[in-house]
Design an enzyme around this catalytic site. Structure first.
Site, PDB file in Angstrom:
ATOM      1  N   HIS A  50      -0.945  12.986   5.487  1.00  0.00           N
ATOM      2  CA  HIS A  50      -2.095  12.167   6.624  1.00  0.00           C
ATOM      3  C   HIS A  50      -1.786  11.781   8.164  1.00  0.00           C
ATOM      4  CE1 HIS A  50       0.233   9.402   4.443  1.00  0.00           C
ATOM      5  NE2 HIS A  50      -0.140   8.389   6.003  1.00  0.00           N
TER       6      HIS A  50
HETATM    7  P1  TYD Z   1      -0.678   7.041  -0.203  1.00  0.00           P
HETATM    8  O1  TYD Z   1      -1.308   6.403   1.084  1.00  0.00           O
HETATM    9  O2  TYD Z   1      -1.091   8.243  -1.063  1.00  0.00           O
HETATM   10  O3  TYD Z   1       1.539   7.195   0.314  1.00  0.00           O
HETATM   11  P2  TYD Z   1       1.639   8.688   1.060  1.00  0.00           P
HETATM   12  O4  TYD Z   1       0.473   8.773   1.839  1.00  0.00           O
HETATM   13  O5  TYD Z   1       2.416   8.180   2.350  1.00  0.00           O
HETATM   14  O6  TYD Z   1       1.952   9.552  -0.117  1.00  0.00           O
HETATM   15  O7  TYD Z   1      -0.336   5.436  -1.058  1.00  0.00           O
HETATM   16  C1  TYD Z   1      -0.226   5.046  -2.161  1.00  0.00           C
HETATM   17  C2  TYD Z   1      -1.521   3.674  -2.786  1.00  0.00           C
HETATM   18  O8  TYD Z   1      -1.059   3.149  -2.025  1.00  0.00           O
HETATM   19  C3  TYD Z   1      -2.540   4.430  -2.614  1.00  0.00           C
HETATM   20  O9  TYD Z   1      -2.894   3.353  -3.211  1.00  0.00           O
HETATM   21  C4  TYD Z   1      -3.434   2.756  -1.128  1.00  0.00           C
HETATM   22  C5  TYD Z   1      -2.207   2.082  -1.597  1.00  0.00           C
HETATM   23  N1  TYD Z   1      -1.191   1.677   0.177  1.00  0.00           N
HETATM   24  C6  TYD Z   1      -1.040  -0.016   0.485  1.00  0.00           C
HETATM   25  O10 TYD Z   1      -1.724  -0.641  -0.657  1.00  0.00           O
HETATM   26  N2  TYD Z   1      -1.092   0.033   0.913  1.00  0.00           N
HETATM   27  C7  TYD Z   1      -0.205   0.469   1.809  1.00  0.00           C
HETATM   28  O11 TYD Z   1       0.314  -0.832   2.735  1.00  0.00           O
HETATM   29  C8  TYD Z   1       0.229   1.328   1.626  1.00  0.00           C
HETATM   30  C9  TYD Z   1       0.841   2.672   2.827  1.00  0.00           C
HETATM   31  C10 TYD Z   1      -0.228   2.000   0.411  1.00  0.00           C
END
Ligand code: TYD
Length: 134
Positions: A50
């Site tokens: 992302h």
């Molecule tokens: P995600 O965006 O999939 O992580 P990455 O792209 O870094 O692999 O996030 C995983 C889950 O965690 C998603 O349900 C959103 C949640 N999340 C939060 O609640 N707070 C945060 O600060 C972050 C980064 C993720």
């Protein structure tokens, strides 16, 4: 200009080991609103995929290592994050991916804003279009 902007932290080492302090406005170049960390990543899993429109982040691998890929729509660069005394500053419209997490990897990220799904671009084509417009 390289997409890889490093922030070196002073490590206070003595005969007991090492200690690093992260301080808003001192060695972290923004007001810290959120800290999250990624750990126990399963084998072969990659994360990220992302971009953010406005978020500023510093990523520090406090244990183990992982490979970070940054892409601004024109160039793509990658680096290993494997040094608890060094952070990678990620800002602007940059696509990020994390790969090859070691079993013991703890990737800590400091951010200048609370979690906001509206700031995410999760589709590479959409990101690419916005990056070329910017
Ligand atoms: P995600 O965006 O999939 O992580 P990455 O792209 O870094 O692999 O996030 C995983 C889950 O965690 C998603 O349900 C959103 C949640 N999340 C939060 O609640 N707070 C945060 O600060 C972050 C980064 C993720």
């Amino acid at each position: 200009m390289s997409l890889l902007t490093w922030v070196d932290f002073q490590s206070h080492g003595d005969d007991r080991g090492q200690l690093v302090a992260l301080e808003e406005g001192r060695n972290v170049p923004f007001a810290i609103k959120r800290v999250y960390y990624i750990f126990k990543t399963k084998p072969q899993v990659s994360r990220g995929f992302h971009a953010h429109r406005f978020l500023r982040q510093v990523a520090v691998c406090v244990s183990g290592r992982c490979r970070m890929v940054l892409d601004n729509g024109k160039t793509r660069e990658e680096t290993w994050l494997d040094n608890p005394a060094r952070g990678l500053l990620i800002e602007g419209l940059v696509w990020r991916e994390m790969h090859d997490f070691s079993d013991d990897c703890v990737l800590m990220v400091l951010a200048d804003a609370l979690y906001n799904e509206q700031d995410y671009i999760r589709d590479y084509q959409q990101f690419s279009a916005e990056a070329l417009d910017a």
